[in-house]
Motif scaffolding. Structure first.
Motif, mmCIF file in Angstrom:
data_model
loop_
_atom_site.group_PDB
_atom_site.id
_atom_site.type_symbol
_atom_site.label_atom_id
_atom_site.label_comp_id
_atom_site.label_asym_id
_atom_site.label_seq_id
_atom_site.Cartn_x
_atom_site.Cartn_y
_atom_site.Cartn_z
ATOM 1 N N GLY A 1 11.317 -4.148 -4.627
ATOM 2 C CA GLY A 1 10.022 -4.748 -4.322
ATOM 3 C C GLY A 1 9.810 -6.044 -5.080
ATOM 4 O O GLY A 1 9.347 -7.044 -4.521
ATOM 5 N N GLN B 1 5.410 -4.235 0.268
ATOM 6 C CA GLN B 1 4.590 -3.333 -0.540
ATOM 7 C C GLN B 1 4.294 -1.995 0.145
ATOM 8 O O GLN B 1 4.443 -0.941 -0.476
ATOM 9 N N ASP C 1 5.485 1.563 -1.324
ATOM 10 C CA ASP C 1 4.518 2.560 -1.786
ATOM 11 C C ASP C 1 4.747 3.915 -1.131
ATOM 12 O O ASP C 1 4.635 4.954 -1.777
#
Length: 81
Positions: free
Chosen positions: A48, A55, A59
């Motif tokens: 990332g 993102q 996540d």
């Protein structure tokens, strides 16, 4: 490639430990699987930072890894009782 190996290592160590004769050996392999979870999480975080993954997908992967780690820890606790 390294992330794939870490991901495969998680499942492989759980499977190998399951086929061991004693719970002590099984727990040892579960701890190795937890290490692979941490390794994969680090690789995803670095990916990332370097811009290889966005993102939202990052996540989601981290969330799944956290869930997997909690399940392994719960299994270890059950083996101790």
């Amino acid at each position: 490639g390294q992330s794939r190996r870490a991901a495969v290592s998680i499942a492989s160590n759980i499977a190998e430990g399951f086929n061991r004769y004693h719970n002590k050996e099984y727990k040892q392999f579960l701890y190795i699987a937890l290490g692979s979870c941490a390794e994969l999480e680090t690789q995803i975080e670095v990916s990332g930072i370097l811009g290889y993954i966005k993102q939202a997908p990052k996540d989601k992967i981290i969330e799944k890894l956290d869930h997997e780690s909690r399940m392994i820890r719960n299994l270890i606790k059950r083996l101790e009782t």
